[in-house]
Motif scaffolding. Structure first.
Motif, PDB file in Angstrom:
ATOM      1  N   MET A 437     101.037 -18.704 -35.970  1.00  0.00           N
ATOM      2  CA  MET A 437      99.157 -18.264 -36.141  1.00  0.00           C
ATOM      3  C   MET A 437      98.806 -17.661 -35.103  1.00  0.00           C
ATOM      4  SD  MET A 437      98.879 -19.843 -38.406  1.00  0.00           S
ATOM      5  CE  MET A 437      97.088 -20.378 -38.500  1.00  0.00           C
ATOM      6  N   ILE A 438      98.294 -16.827 -35.592  1.00  0.00           N
ATOM      7  CA  ILE A 438      97.218 -15.164 -34.961  1.00  0.00           C
ATOM      8  C   ILE A 438      95.663 -16.103 -34.723  1.00  0.00           C
ATOM      9  CG2 ILE A 438      96.832 -13.045 -34.938  1.00  0.00           C
ATOM     10  CD1 ILE A 438      99.260 -12.451 -36.143  1.00  0.00           C
ATOM     11  N   ILE A 439      95.448 -16.436 -33.457  1.00  0.00           N
ATOM     12  CA  ILE A 439      93.869 -16.187 -33.989  1.00  0.00           C
ATOM     13  C   ILE A 439      93.280 -15.480 -33.367  1.00  0.00           C
ATOM     14  CG2 ILE A 439      92.196 -17.808 -32.866  1.00  0.00           C
ATOM     15  CD1 ILE A 439      94.564 -20.393 -32.239  1.00  0.00           C
ATOM     16  N   SER A 440      92.147 -14.256 -33.233  1.00  0.00           N
ATOM     17  CA  SER A 440      92.063 -13.314 -33.034  1.00  0.00           C
ATOM     18  C   SER A 440      90.323 -13.803 -33.785  1.00  0.00           C
ATOM     19  CB  SER A 440      92.165 -12.420 -34.529  1.00  0.00           C
ATOM     20  OG  SER A 440      91.414 -10.912 -33.982  1.00  0.00           O
ATOM     21  N   SER A 441      89.635 -13.322 -32.812  1.00  0.00           N
ATOM     22  CA  SER A 441      88.283 -13.878 -32.820  1.00  0.00           C
ATOM     23  C   SER A 441      87.786 -14.393 -33.635  1.00  0.00           C
ATOM     24  CB  SER A 441      87.533 -12.062 -33.435  1.00  0.00           C
ATOM     25  OG  SER A 441      87.450 -10.732 -33.107  1.00  0.00           O
ATOM     26  N   GLY A 442      88.329 -16.386 -32.630  1.00  0.00           N
ATOM     27  CA  GLY A 442      88.349 -17.036 -33.699  1.00  0.00           C
ATOM     28  C   GLY A 442      88.780 -17.754 -35.106  1.00  0.00           C
ATOM     29  N   VAL A 466     102.168 -10.059 -36.123  1.00  0.00           N
ATOM     30  CA  VAL A 466     102.505 -10.790 -35.046  1.00  0.00           C
ATOM     31  C   VAL A 466     101.487 -10.383 -34.703  1.00  0.00           C
ATOM     32  CG1 VAL A 466     104.749 -10.532 -34.551  1.00  0.00           C
ATOM     33  CG2 VAL A 466     103.712  -8.775 -33.588  1.00  0.00           C
ATOM     34  N   GLY A 467     101.098 -11.507 -33.592  1.00  0.00           N
ATOM     35  CA  GLY A 467     100.104 -11.067 -32.326  1.00  0.00           C
ATOM     36  C   GLY A 467      99.713 -10.510 -31.497  1.00  0.00           C
ATOM     37  N   ARG A 468      99.613  -9.017 -30.993  1.00  0.00           N
ATOM     38  CA  ARG A 468      99.271  -8.769 -29.933  1.00  0.00           C
ATOM     39  C   ARG A 468      98.094  -9.258 -28.621  1.00  0.00           C
ATOM     40  NH1 ARG A 468     100.343  -2.177 -29.819  1.00  0.00           N
ATOM     41  NH2 ARG A 468     102.167  -3.572 -30.315  1.00  0.00           N
ATOM     42  N   ALA A 469      98.302  -9.387 -28.253  1.00  0.00           N
ATOM     43  CA  ALA A 469      97.493  -9.679 -26.689  1.00  0.00           C
ATOM     44  C   ALA A 469      95.731  -9.004 -26.684  1.00  0.00           C
ATOM     45  CB  ALA A 469      97.492 -10.204 -24.958  1.00  0.00           C
ATOM     46  N   ASP A 470      94.925  -9.822 -26.829  1.00  0.00           N
ATOM     47  CA  ASP A 470      93.967  -8.304 -26.488  1.00  0.00           C
ATOM     48  C   ASP A 470      92.387  -8.928 -26.168  1.00  0.00           C
ATOM     49  OD1 ASP A 470      92.434  -5.672 -28.101  1.00  0.00           O
ATOM     50  OD2 ASP A 470      91.045  -7.568 -27.916  1.00  0.00           O
ATOM     51  N   HIS A 475      93.846 -12.213 -29.527  1.00  0.00           N
ATOM     52  CA  HIS A 475      95.012 -11.081 -30.529  1.00  0.00           C
ATOM     53  C   HIS A 475      94.555 -10.528 -31.376  1.00  0.00           C
ATOM     54  CE1 HIS A 475      96.178 -14.211 -28.252  1.00  0.00           C
ATOM     55  NE2 HIS A 475      97.951 -13.919 -28.139  1.00  0.00           N
ATOM     56  N   VAL A 476      95.052  -9.425 -31.896  1.00  0.00           N
ATOM     57  CA  VAL A 476      95.031  -8.038 -32.510  1.00  0.00           C
ATOM     58  C   VAL A 476      96.378  -8.583 -34.082  1.00  0.00           C
ATOM     59  CG1 VAL A 476      93.517  -6.417 -31.758  1.00  0.00           C
ATOM     60  CG2 VAL A 476      95.695  -6.237 -31.670  1.00  0.00           C
ATOM     61  N   VAL A 477      95.897  -8.560 -34.787  1.00  0.00           N
ATOM     62  CA  VAL A 477      96.742  -8.183 -35.884  1.00  0.00           C
ATOM     63  C   VAL A 477      97.992  -6.524 -36.065  1.00  0.00           C
ATOM     64  CG1 VAL A 477      97.719  -8.754 -38.494  1.00  0.00           C
ATOM     65  CG2 VAL A 477      95.199  -9.723 -37.390  1.00  0.00           C
ATOM     66  N   VAL A 478      99.382  -7.083 -35.536  1.00  0.00           N
ATOM     67  CA  VAL A 478      99.601  -5.372 -35.570  1.00  0.00           C
ATOM     68  C   VAL A 478     101.241  -6.298 -36.770  1.00  0.00           C
ATOM     69  CG1 VAL A 478     101.641  -4.091 -34.489  1.00  0.00           C
ATOM     70  CG2 VAL A 478      99.362  -6.108 -32.911  1.00  0.00           C
ATOM     71  N   ALA A 479     101.067  -4.574 -38.057  1.00  0.00           N
ATOM     72  CA  ALA A 479     102.195  -4.777 -38.515  1.00  0.00           C
ATOM     73  C   ALA A 479     103.563  -4.380 -38.229  1.00  0.00           C
ATOM     74  CB  ALA A 479     101.461  -4.477 -40.245  1.00  0.00           C
ATOM     75  N   HIS A 505      89.005  -9.294 -41.450  1.00  0.00           N
ATOM     76  CA  HIS A 505      90.172 -10.018 -40.319  1.00  0.00           C
ATOM     77  C   HIS A 505      91.012 -10.031 -40.156  1.00  0.00           C
ATOM     78  CE1 HIS A 505      88.769 -14.364 -42.150  1.00  0.00           C
ATOM     79  NE2 HIS A 505      90.177 -14.105 -41.550  1.00  0.00           N
ATOM     80  N   LYS A 506      91.815  -9.967 -41.432  1.00  0.00           N
ATOM     81  CA  LYS A 506      93.429 -10.359 -41.380  1.00  0.00           C
ATOM     82  C   LYS A 506      94.178  -9.177 -41.798  1.00  0.00           C
ATOM     83  CE  LYS A 506      92.671 -14.544 -44.418  1.00  0.00           C
ATOM     84  NZ  LYS A 506      92.812 -15.413 -45.757  1.00  0.00           N
ATOM     85  N   CYS A 507      92.819  -7.622 -41.369  1.00  0.00           N
ATOM     86  CA  CYS A 507      94.188  -6.795 -42.082  1.00  0.00           C
ATOM     87  C   CYS A 507      94.845  -6.060 -40.908  1.00  0.00           C
ATOM     88  CB  CYS A 507      92.914  -5.897 -42.610  1.00  0.00           C
ATOM     89  SG  CYS A 507      92.485  -5.708 -44.389  1.00  0.00           S
ATOM     90  N   PRO A 508      95.601  -5.622 -40.250  1.00  0.00           N
ATOM     91  CA  PRO A 508      96.330  -5.366 -39.292  1.00  0.00           C
ATOM     92  C   PRO A 508      95.558  -4.507 -39.278  1.00  0.00           C
ATOM     93  CG  PRO A 508      98.028  -5.841 -41.073  1.00  0.00           C
ATOM     94  CD  PRO A 508      96.634  -5.059 -41.722  1.00  0.00           C
ATOM     95  N   ARG A 509      95.323  -4.202 -37.456  1.00  0.00           N
ATOM     96  CA  ARG A 509      94.790  -2.779 -36.628  1.00  0.00           C
ATOM     97  C   ARG A 509      95.770  -2.395 -36.303  1.00  0.00           C
ATOM     98  NH1 ARG A 509      89.389  -3.594 -35.264  1.00  0.00           N
ATOM     99  NH2 ARG A 509      87.967  -5.849 -35.639  1.00  0.00           N
ATOM    100  N   VAL A 510      97.042  -2.312 -36.155  1.00  0.00           N
ATOM    101  CA  VAL A 510      97.720  -1.869 -35.826  1.00  0.00           C
ATOM    102  C   VAL A 510      99.195  -1.494 -36.785  1.00  0.00           C
ATOM    103  CG1 VAL A 510      99.336  -1.366 -34.137  1.00  0.00           C
ATOM    104  CG2 VAL A 510      97.355  -1.901 -33.022  1.00  0.00           C
ATOM    105  N   ILE A 511      99.480  -0.531 -37.635  1.00  0.00           N
ATOM    106  CA  ILE A 511     100.486  -0.663 -38.522  1.00  0.00           C
ATOM    107  C   ILE A 511     101.646   0.065 -37.426  1.00  0.00           C
ATOM    108  CG2 ILE A 511     101.559   0.243 -40.250  1.00  0.00           C
ATOM    109  CD1 ILE A 511      98.638  -0.294 -41.503  1.00  0.00           C
TER     110      ILE A 511
END
Length: 533
Positions: A437-442, A466-470, A475-479, A505-511
């Motif tokens: 589970m990825i927790i990003s901005s709550g 996956v989640g990447r520490a931010d 975390h941010v979503v990385v695809a 909020h679910k869309c990957p910030r990094v692809i």
């Protein structure tokens, strides 16, 4: 278990079972699960099946058109069992490691070890010396039967006291040469139903592997629940699939289930998506076991092959994206039977088939099993809320001398480590592995949901999220994306596509694009390697 009923002279496995108060509650609610006190599962799968259907039926098939009948298989199994006990000195309860590609010889060795009352420890042909040494140390393995083509790594493991007997080499000490000199029927050791029959090791991708001990009755129980009630095979079925026999998904789908039903199995040494399709057509396969990724990759070429014989497609090992299910159904007219199983529980315990299938869900508890969704304190959560999947049935987790038993079993339930939602109509819907589970901005974001959306893009062959520490969002979503052959799409184009599929909020910030995703030898995605990257 009562040690007085055990046939094991070597008591190591029994002495290293978890304490009884750490076992899950077992259920034997179906009449077919009421097994006798004395039971040898290899004799049941082979001798009793011959009693029901005859010795002339095909049991195992090979890619070159070879066929082993049930009678021929029994003769080979009995000869190997006699070599084990007469030539090699194996006694009931000894652990025997089995290693090699998926062939009838490997399956025959597995049956022979069990028939001789020993304990089978089947490993993957791809495992390296350090991994093999660890497994042998944990299980105190003293004997090994190994395909000559995969023996080098086993020798390099330098396991103290390990006696290795190869097969397929043709020398006088080769297992098959020794078996040729040991004719005659072999009477199966009169094991107890709750004697340990096999130790299946978890992949160990994130830590020390865990040995899962299963009894003789467990082997039959998975056939008499999932296979009997969901898969419903017939003696005319031809099984095949990609999972190796060191993976319990493959052991069930390619050996236990077909033999229990009097059917046959095509055993493939090479079983990637490009090899599966022509094999399905050439051998008129009717039952297929493979992973979601293989179904996805076969879609590009499925129209080039005659799959009219195929009637059952089973998927497990990782989550089946609904996009893959729908695409396969549209192209073949076949409904993939989704399922979740675990090495700890031997095979599939939640699934559905035919009209009961609901795309996007795993299914309902297999007859003979119960399941619920609970919080971390063991309290059931209401339908529609996510929580941990807990199951119980005729098979339960019993780790070999491992303190992690307390993590997997609590309050009588097996806690699989998966996050699920139970819908109001009783269907179980996968959310993520509990640690994925990825927790990003709550927000709680399930990686598989994002992956499923990415797979709806026609250029995407595989995706892992996956989640990447931010520092700002936690975390941010990385695809990580693998494109289809010949496809050309940019990260910006995929982001635009995703904005039409999911909440922002679910869309990957990094692809990031990769040529392939990291996977275990059994095909499971190794998300931890992507997180570490």
């Amino acid at each position: 278990m009562d040690p007085k009923t055990s046939a094991h002279l070597d008591t190591f496995a029994r002495e290293h079972l978890p304490p009884p108060d750490q076992w899950p509650e077992l259920l034997f609610e179906l009449p077919e699960l009421h097994y006798p006190v004395r039971l040898n599962c290899a004799a049941e799968l082979l001798d009793r099946t011959i009693d029901r259907f005859g010795a002339d039926r095909p049991a195992f098939r090979t890619p070159d058109g070879g066929v082993w009948s049930y009678g021929e298989l029994r003769d080979r199994v009995d000869r190997i069992a006699r070599v084990l006990t007469t030539d090699l000195g194996v006694v009931p309860g000894n652990r025997v490691l089995l290693r090699g590609p998926t062939t009838p010889h490997l399956a025959a060795c597995w049956l022979a070890v069990l028939k001789a009352g020993a304990i089978a420890v089947t490993v993957l042909a791809q495992q390296r010396p350090a991994e093999l040494a660890t497994i042998c140390s944990i299980a105190r393995v003293g004997h090994a039967l190994c395909d000559v083509r995969t023996v080098d790594d086993l020798v390099a493991a330098e396991v103290p006291g390990l006696r290795i007997t190869v097969y397929g080499g043709g020398g006088p000490d080769d297992l098959l040469s020794l078996a040729g000199a040991r004719p005659g029927p072999y009477r199966a050791v009169d094991t107890a139903a709750d004697d340990v029959a096999l130790i299946a090791f978890t992949s160990g991708t994130t830590g020390r592997p865990k040995g899962c001990m299963h009894f003789h009755r467990d082997v039959l129980a998975v056939a008499d629940t999932f296979s009997r009630h969901v898969l419903r095979p017939t003696p005319e079925d031809v099984f095949t699939g990609s999972p190796p026999l060191g993976f319990t998904f493959g052991l069930g789908g390619l050996v236990i289930f077909p033999l229990r039903a009097g059917a046959s199995a095509l055993l493939l040494e090479r079983s990637g998506p490009t090899q599966l399709l022509p094999a399905l057509a050439a051998h008129h396969v009717s039952v297929l076991f493979t992973a979601p990724t293989a179904y996805r990759l076969m879609l590009d070429h499925v129209d080039e092959h005659d799959l009219r014989a195929l009637r059952r497609c089973v998927s497990a090992g990782e989550n089946l994206p609904v996009a893959t299910w729908r695409s396969w159904y549209e192209r073949t007219g076949l409904r993939i039977i989704n399922g979740i199983g675990a090495t700890e529980l031997l095979h599939i315990f939640v699934s559905a088939a035919d009209d009961a299938i609901r795309p996007g869900t795993t299914g309902i508890p297999v007859p003979g099993w119960r399941a619920r969704v609970q919080d971390r304190e063991g309290r059931p959560v209401p339908d529609g809320e996510s929580g941990l999947l807990a199951v119980r049935g005729p098979v339960g987790c019993r780790y070999l001398a491992d303190g992690r038993q307390r993590d997997y079993v609590a309050h009588g339930w097996n806690i699989t480590g998966d996050t699920y939602v139970r819908d109001a109509d009783g269907y179980f819907r996968y959310v993520a592995r509990a640690d994925d589970m990825i927790i990003s901005s709550g927000y709680n974001i399930a990686g598989p949901e994002v992956e499923d959306a990415l797979l709806r893009h026609p250029s995407v062959a595989e995706a892992a999220v996956v989640g990447r520490a931010d520092e700002v969002r936690g975390h941010v979503v990385v695809a990580y994306v693998v494109l289809r052959e010949g496809a050309d799409v940019s990260a910006d184009a995929l982001r635009t596509f995703m904005k039409g599929e999911l909440a922002p909020h679910k869309c990957p910030r990094v692809i990031e694009f990769l040529p392939a995703l990291p996977r275990t030898a059994t095909g499971k995605l190794q998300r931890f390697r992507l997180r570490d990257a």
